[in-house]
Design a protein around this motif. Structure first.
Motif, short mmCIF file in Angstrom:
data_model
loop_
_atom_site.label_atom_id
_atom_site.label_comp_id
_atom_site.label_asym_id
_atom_site.label_seq_id
_atom_site.Cartn_x
_atom_site.Cartn_y
_atom_site.Cartn_z
N ALA A 12 8.02 0.55 -94.29
CA ALA A 12 6.98 0.05 -95.19
C ALA A 12 7.00 0.84 -96.49
N GLN A 13 6.72 0.13 -97.57
CA GLN A 13 6.67 0.76 -98.89
C GLN A 13 5.41 0.27 -99.59
N LEU A 14 4.69 1.19 -100.22
CA LEU A 14 3.46 0.86 -100.94
C LEU A 14 3.64 1.32 -102.38
N THR A 15 3.69 0.37 -103.31
CA THR A 15 3.97 0.69 -104.71
C THR A 15 2.97 0.00 -105.64
N PRO A 16 2.66 0.64 -106.77
CA PRO A 16 1.81 -0.01 -107.76
C PRO A 16 2.52 -1.23 -108.35
N VAL A 17 1.77 -2.28 -108.62
CA VAL A 17 2.33 -3.47 -109.27
C VAL A 17 2.35 -3.21 -110.76
N ASP B 223 -5.18 -1.39 -110.56
CA ASP B 223 -5.75 -1.32 -109.22
C ASP B 223 -5.00 -2.20 -108.21
N THR B 224 -3.81 -2.66 -108.52
CA THR B 224 -3.09 -3.56 -107.63
C THR B 224 -1.87 -2.86 -107.04
N LEU B 225 -1.72 -2.99 -105.70
CA LEU B 225 -0.59 -2.41 -104.98
C LEU B 225 0.18 -3.50 -104.26
N ALA B 226 1.46 -3.25 -104.05
CA ALA B 226 2.30 -4.16 -103.26
C ALA B 226 2.72 -3.44 -101.99
N LEU B 227 2.48 -4.08 -100.85
CA LEU B 227 2.93 -3.57 -99.56
C LEU B 227 4.13 -4.41 -99.14
#
Length: 135
Positions: free
Chosen positions: A67-72, A79-83
């Motif tokens: 899994a990777q969690l990165t800012p859009v 305030d938006t992240l992509a999982l």
């Protein structure tokens, strides 16, 4: 197992927490149900702008989740992240769900089949929840 899970696919995303600054660390939990029994239960800490991996090997083979969690980037919304998740069950075709969530929000990916009683019989759940600073 994943090839047999195409019958149902659901995503749920909740809004951000309403407490001060949003956390940058999240609890990533994986639960796998096989024939009505939980066969995998694992938890990892996923830090914003990084990745985490869960690997389980048993008599049935290898099960792996990355899994990777990165800012859009590029939309002006900080305030938006992509999982991004990659789930590999042995030799089956990888399953790669992706979703967008608000920083500090919860997210859940549910893939599987319910039994006649409405309880998951075969499938998996991936849950992402923010951790408090003292966790």
């Amino acid at each position: 197992m994943l090839s047999a899970l195409a019958a149902a696919f659901a995503l749920a995303v909740a809004g951000p927490l309403q407490t001060g600054e949003a956390p940058d660390r999240y609890s990533l939990e994986l639960t796998v149900i096989h024939a009505g029994v939980q066969t995998v239960g694992a938890r990892a800490v996923l830090v914003e702008d990084s990745s985490a991996q869960i690997t389980v090997q048993d008599v049935d083979g290898l099960f792996e989740m990355n899994a990777q969690l990165t800012p859009v980037q590029g939309d002006g919304d900080d305030d938006t992240l992509a999982l991004t998740v990659s789930i590999i069950d042995g030799e089956a075709q990888p399953f790669e769900p992706n979703l967008i969530l608000k920083r500090g929000g919860d997210a859940s990916i549910v893939i599987g089949q319910e039994g006649p009683d409405g309880v998951m019989f075969e499938g998996l759940t991936v849950t992402l929840k923010p951790l408090a600073e003292d966790d």
